[in-house]
Design a protein around this motif. Structure first.
Motif, mmCIF file in Angstrom:
data_model
loop_
_atom_site.group_PDB
_atom_site.id
_atom_site.type_symbol
_atom_site.label_atom_id
_atom_site.label_comp_id
_atom_site.label_asym_id
_atom_site.label_seq_id
_atom_site.Cartn_x
_atom_site.Cartn_y
_atom_site.Cartn_z
ATOM 1 N N THR A 72 0.701 -1.272 0.124
ATOM 2 C CA THR A 72 -0.042 -0.020 0.121
ATOM 3 C C THR A 72 0.978 1.343 -0.194
ATOM 4 N N TYR A 73 2.000 1.389 0.705
ATOM 5 C CA TYR A 73 2.741 2.291 0.816
ATOM 6 C C TYR A 73 3.430 2.939 -0.473
ATOM 7 N N PHE A 74 3.515 1.922 -1.535
ATOM 8 C CA PHE A 74 4.124 2.328 -2.581
ATOM 9 C C PHE A 74 3.152 2.937 -3.763
ATOM 10 N N ALA A 75 2.238 3.032 -3.393
ATOM 11 C CA ALA A 75 0.951 3.343 -4.352
ATOM 12 C C ALA A 75 0.213 4.760 -3.840
ATOM 13 N N PRO A 76 -0.484 5.336 -4.696
ATOM 14 C CA PRO A 76 -1.295 6.513 -4.282
ATOM 15 C C PRO A 76 -2.356 6.003 -3.270
ATOM 16 N N PRO A 77 -2.681 6.796 -2.403
ATOM 17 C CA PRO A 77 -3.749 6.682 -1.253
ATOM 18 C C PRO A 77 -4.891 6.173 -2.089
ATOM 19 N N THR A 78 -5.691 5.113 -1.462
ATOM 20 C CA THR A 78 -6.858 4.755 -1.929
ATOM 21 C C THR A 78 -7.750 4.840 -0.874
ATOM 22 N N ALA A 79 -7.512 5.530 0.310
ATOM 23 C CA ALA A 79 -8.691 5.993 1.173
ATOM 24 C C ALA A 79 -8.272 7.388 1.699
ATOM 25 N N PRO A 80 -8.941 8.203 2.013
ATOM 26 C CA PRO A 80 -8.594 9.599 2.426
ATOM 27 C C PRO A 80 -8.419 9.568 3.867
ATOM 28 N N VAL A 81 -7.648 10.539 4.375
ATOM 29 C CA VAL A 81 -7.698 11.157 5.953
ATOM 30 C C VAL A 81 -9.338 10.764 6.353
ATOM 31 N N PRO A 82 -9.582 10.157 7.382
ATOM 32 C CA PRO A 82 -11.219 10.270 8.205
ATOM 33 C C PRO A 82 -11.454 11.787 8.220
ATOM 34 N N VAL A 83 -12.800 11.773 7.853
ATOM 35 C CA VAL A 83 -13.416 13.246 7.789
ATOM 36 C C VAL A 83 -13.093 14.052 9.201
ATOM 37 N N GLY A 105 3.172 5.797 17.673
ATOM 38 C CA GLY A 105 3.909 5.001 18.743
ATOM 39 C C GLY A 105 2.889 4.643 19.886
ATOM 40 N N GLY A 106 1.849 5.520 20.224
ATOM 41 C CA GLY A 106 1.138 5.442 21.388
ATOM 42 C C GLY A 106 1.493 5.724 22.654
ATOM 43 N N PRO A 107 0.876 5.173 23.526
ATOM 44 C CA PRO A 107 1.375 5.572 25.020
ATOM 45 C C PRO A 107 2.430 5.096 25.874
ATOM 46 N N MET A 108 2.973 3.982 25.218
ATOM 47 C CA MET A 108 4.168 3.509 25.988
ATOM 48 C C MET A 108 5.211 4.180 26.365
ATOM 49 N N LEU A 138 1.597 24.945 13.818
ATOM 50 C CA LEU A 138 1.966 23.560 13.573
ATOM 51 C C LEU A 138 1.258 22.698 14.457
ATOM 52 N N LYS A 139 0.446 21.463 14.000
ATOM 53 C CA LYS A 139 -0.243 20.551 14.836
ATOM 54 C C LYS A 139 0.524 19.093 14.818
ATOM 55 N N LEU A 140 -0.017 18.490 15.631
ATOM 56 C CA LEU A 140 0.589 16.966 15.722
ATOM 57 C C LEU A 140 -0.568 16.223 15.714
ATOM 58 N N VAL A 141 -0.464 15.063 14.868
ATOM 59 C CA VAL A 141 -1.533 13.935 14.937
ATOM 60 C C VAL A 141 -0.710 12.877 15.631
ATOM 61 N N ALA A 142 -1.490 12.512 16.553
ATOM 62 C CA ALA A 142 -0.903 11.289 17.587
ATOM 63 C C ALA A 142 -1.638 9.916 17.211
ATOM 64 N N CYS A 143 -0.710 8.907 16.688
ATOM 65 C CA CYS A 143 -1.437 7.457 16.222
ATOM 66 C C CYS A 143 -0.982 6.478 17.376
ATOM 67 N N GLY A 144 -1.617 5.516 17.321
ATOM 68 C CA GLY A 144 -1.309 4.298 18.172
ATOM 69 C C GLY A 144 -2.156 4.257 19.610
ATOM 70 N N PHE A 161 -5.761 13.505 18.106
ATOM 71 C CA PHE A 161 -5.510 11.876 18.250
ATOM 72 C C PHE A 161 -6.376 11.217 17.532
ATOM 73 N N ALA A 162 -5.733 10.346 16.533
ATOM 74 C CA ALA A 162 -6.334 9.711 15.524
ATOM 75 C C ALA A 162 -6.782 8.296 15.873
ATOM 76 N N ASP A 163 -8.046 8.010 15.620
ATOM 77 C CA ASP A 163 -8.720 6.510 15.636
ATOM 78 C C ASP A 163 -7.770 5.546 15.149
ATOM 79 N N PHE A 164 -8.239 4.189 15.184
ATOM 80 C CA PHE A 164 -7.582 3.261 14.547
ATOM 81 C C PHE A 164 -7.601 3.761 12.976
ATOM 82 N N LEU A 165 -6.373 3.696 12.296
ATOM 83 C CA LEU A 165 -6.388 3.887 11.020
ATOM 84 C C LEU A 165 -5.894 2.579 10.259
ATOM 85 N N SER A 166 -6.529 2.371 8.979
ATOM 86 C CA SER A 166 -6.186 1.259 8.339
ATOM 87 C C SER A 166 -4.965 1.768 7.467
ATOM 88 N N ASP A 167 -4.132 0.836 6.926
ATOM 89 C CA ASP A 167 -2.833 1.197 6.122
ATOM 90 C C ASP A 167 -3.199 2.070 5.097
#
Length: 368
Positions: free
Chosen positions: A170-181, A197-200, A220-226, A249-255
């Protein structure tokens, strides 16, 4: 060949980290492999790729608090099946091995950070090392992890193989899904960096916040994943007042969604202090995004054209590196992105699967 596979990391609502590894083994395996997937939680589905020849086997076994599912239930069940071998994918394996057993030991963190109780000392200091010595083969995922393993158990060297992970195509192709609304609306076209990285504690979300706070551009903003749902709420509540409007904070994201988030980012912050293998370090570069990390552990093996190496405890250097990434010109970034994508293609799951097959063939002929 019929292979028993410990797949508890797929017995969940969302596949992460270790689950990616097991999922990709199944996805890339040959048609002549039959898989028998062992898991232990009937409350959740057993995720698996379409098309693989497999038999799900979710069973409970009393005494899980004492790890009896792994140490007794699993070998009892495997012994009764027509399996060629058993592959324990999660860094632990039974002491009793009635058939040839392969284990993937991702790193040695569990041995270093174990609780200091009598039960944990028995398990991590006695049972698992003895089980490793009985294994037909041990797989690890980086040269760094290999060094850590051999420092503890040098006798494993003849039966220890490094097989790097890959990353999703997936990471070598154009995105097939947008950032969640909801996330896209919250960003509101602002420039942003991504923390993965999450909270560890060793992932150092607190450090990423300090790097953000030190930026000259207050927009500048920061989007936290995991972060899981509960961890998101706790982290959000603990944010410094000055950063509350700048950290999302992002919810669970697909690849595919994570790729879209990477593509729009100015940089990826990956301030972790230790990883057996760091997926984000490669994924970000495959997506054409600068990634900042310290060359600690296995991360020293993942330095590519879009890497900026930063001393782990030098906040000024981290802040300057992020500012440089944010202000990097489009032409310079595009040139490095082409080089980074070519470099990242060396980390292929197809190659990883080929190496696993070689290990399986050798292990099948060993005596349990």
């Amino acid at each position: 060949m019929k292979i028993g596979l410990v797949a508890r990391c797929l017995n969940t609502a969302h596949v992460r980290g270790m689950g990616k590894y097991v999922m990709e083994l199944l996805r890339h395996s040959n048609a002549d492999i039959d898989w028998h997937l062992f898991a232990d939680d009937p409350r959740h589905p057993l995720q698996h790729p379409e098309g693989a020849r497999l038999t799900p086997d979710i069973f409970e076994f009393r005494g899980d608090r004492f790890r009896l599912w792994e140490q007794l239930g699993l070998p009892l069940r495997a012994r009764r099946l027509p399996l060629s071998l058993l592959h324990c994918t999660e860094g632990a394996l039974p002491l009793w091995q009635p058939l040839p057993t392969v284990v993937t030991l991702h790193d040695t963190l569990a041995f270093e950070d174990r609780p200091d109780t009598a039960a944990d000392r028995l398990y991590w200091d006695r049972i698992i090392p003895a089980a490793l010595r009985r294994a037909a083969h041990v797989i690890t995922i980086s040269e760094s992890s290999r060094r850590d393993i051999l420092a503890r158990w040098p006798e494993l060297e003849p039966r220890l193989t490094v097989i790097h992970h890959g990353i999703d195509t997936t990471y070598f192709a154009p995105p097939t899904a947008p950032v969640p609304v909801a996330l896209r609306q919250a960003l509101d076209s602002a420039a942003y960096a991504v923390y993965v990285g999450g909270p560890m504690k060793r992932k150092r979300f607190d450090w990423a916040l300090q790097v953000l706070a030190a930026q000259p551009d207050p927009r500048l903003k920061l989007v936290a994943c995991g972060f899981g749902a509960a961890a998101r709420e706790a982290a959000r509540a603990a944010l410094p007042h000055a950063l509350q409007a700048r950290v999302l904070f992002a919810d669970f994201l697909s690849d595919a969604e994570l790729l879209a988030l990477y593509k729009g980012a100015a940089a990826v912050l990956y301030p972790t202090l230790y990883e057996g293998f760091g997926f984000p370090a490669i994924e970000a570069q495959a997506a054409g995004v600068p990634v900042l990390f310290s060359p600690l552990g296995s991360l020293a093996e993942l330095v590519g054209p879009l890497t900026t190496l930063v001393p782990a405890d030098d906040l000024g250097a981290w802040a300057a590196a992020l500012h440089a990434a944010v202000t990097l010109g489009a032409e310079a970034r595009a040139e490095k992105a082409d080089q980074a994508r070519a470099w990242a293609r060396h980390f292929r799951w197809a190659r990883s699967w080929e190496r696993h097959q070689e290990v399986y063939r050798k292990a099948v002929g060993t005596r349990p």
